[in-house]
Scaffold this active site. Structure first.
Site, PDB file in Angstrom:
ATOM      1  N   GLY A  58      40.269  39.476  43.830  1.00 46.72           N
ATOM      2  CA  GLY A  58      38.978  38.782  43.313  1.00 46.72           C
ATOM      3  C   GLY A  58      38.248  39.674  42.456  1.00 46.72           C
ATOM      4  N   HIS A  59      39.062  40.942  42.305  1.00 48.10           N
ATOM      5  CA  HIS A  59      38.047  42.096  41.505  1.00 48.10           C
ATOM      6  C   HIS A  59      39.219  42.766  40.442  1.00 48.10           C
ATOM      7  CE1 HIS A  59      35.807  45.946  41.128  1.00 48.10           C
ATOM      8  NE2 HIS A  59      34.884  44.994  41.381  1.00 48.10           N
ATOM      9  N   PHE A  60      39.458  42.160  39.512  1.00 48.73           N
ATOM     10  CA  PHE A  60      39.236  40.876  38.844  1.00 48.73           C
ATOM     11  C   PHE A  60      40.370  40.207  38.918  1.00 48.73           C
ATOM     12  CE2 PHE A  60      35.903  43.984  37.586  1.00 48.73           C
ATOM     13  CZ  PHE A  60      34.788  43.206  37.711  1.00 48.73           C
TER      14      PHE A  60
END
Length: 117
Positions: A33-35
């Site tokens: 999720g990053h990124f």
């Protein structure tokens, strides 16, 4: 997984210092999720790892008091091999850390603790 799947202690220097060779598995939780589509390792994860590996090398450090001279100078990506170097200064209740990929510094700083050092 929270920590690098492959983390081994590299030859250490003087007392109060340690070094770890880290292989960054692309499946590490820190990359999630990053990124999406362009993963990078968040700085907060790097600080967490510095504390985790310092406690593995030196024992409990005490209560976290703060950060000083914190610098993130290059992006950390999945699959990289990093060296984490640590230097504990019990008199100042501080821990210096640096992440490097070869000659390229990725991050560094000083973590201050109070208590067990």
């Amino acid at each position: 997984m929270r920590f690098p799947a492959s983390a081994r202690v590299a030859p250490a220097g003087p007392e109060g210092s340690a070094a770890f060779a880290l292989e960054l598995d692309p499946e590490l939780l820190g990359f999630q999720g990053h990124f999406p589509g362009n993963p990078i390792l968040p700085g907060v994860v790097q600080v967490d790892w510095a504390i985790h590996f310092a406690e593995a090398a030196f024992g409990p450090l005490g209560a976290f008091r703060g950060l000083e001279h914190l610098k993130f100078t290059d992006i950390v990506r999945p699959g990289q091999a990093l060296t984490l170097t640590l230097a504990l200064d019990p008199a100042r209740e501080s821990l210096r850390f640096a992440f490097q990929d070869g000659d390229t510094r990725k991050a560094c700083g000083i973590i201050h603790f109070q208590g067990n050092t």
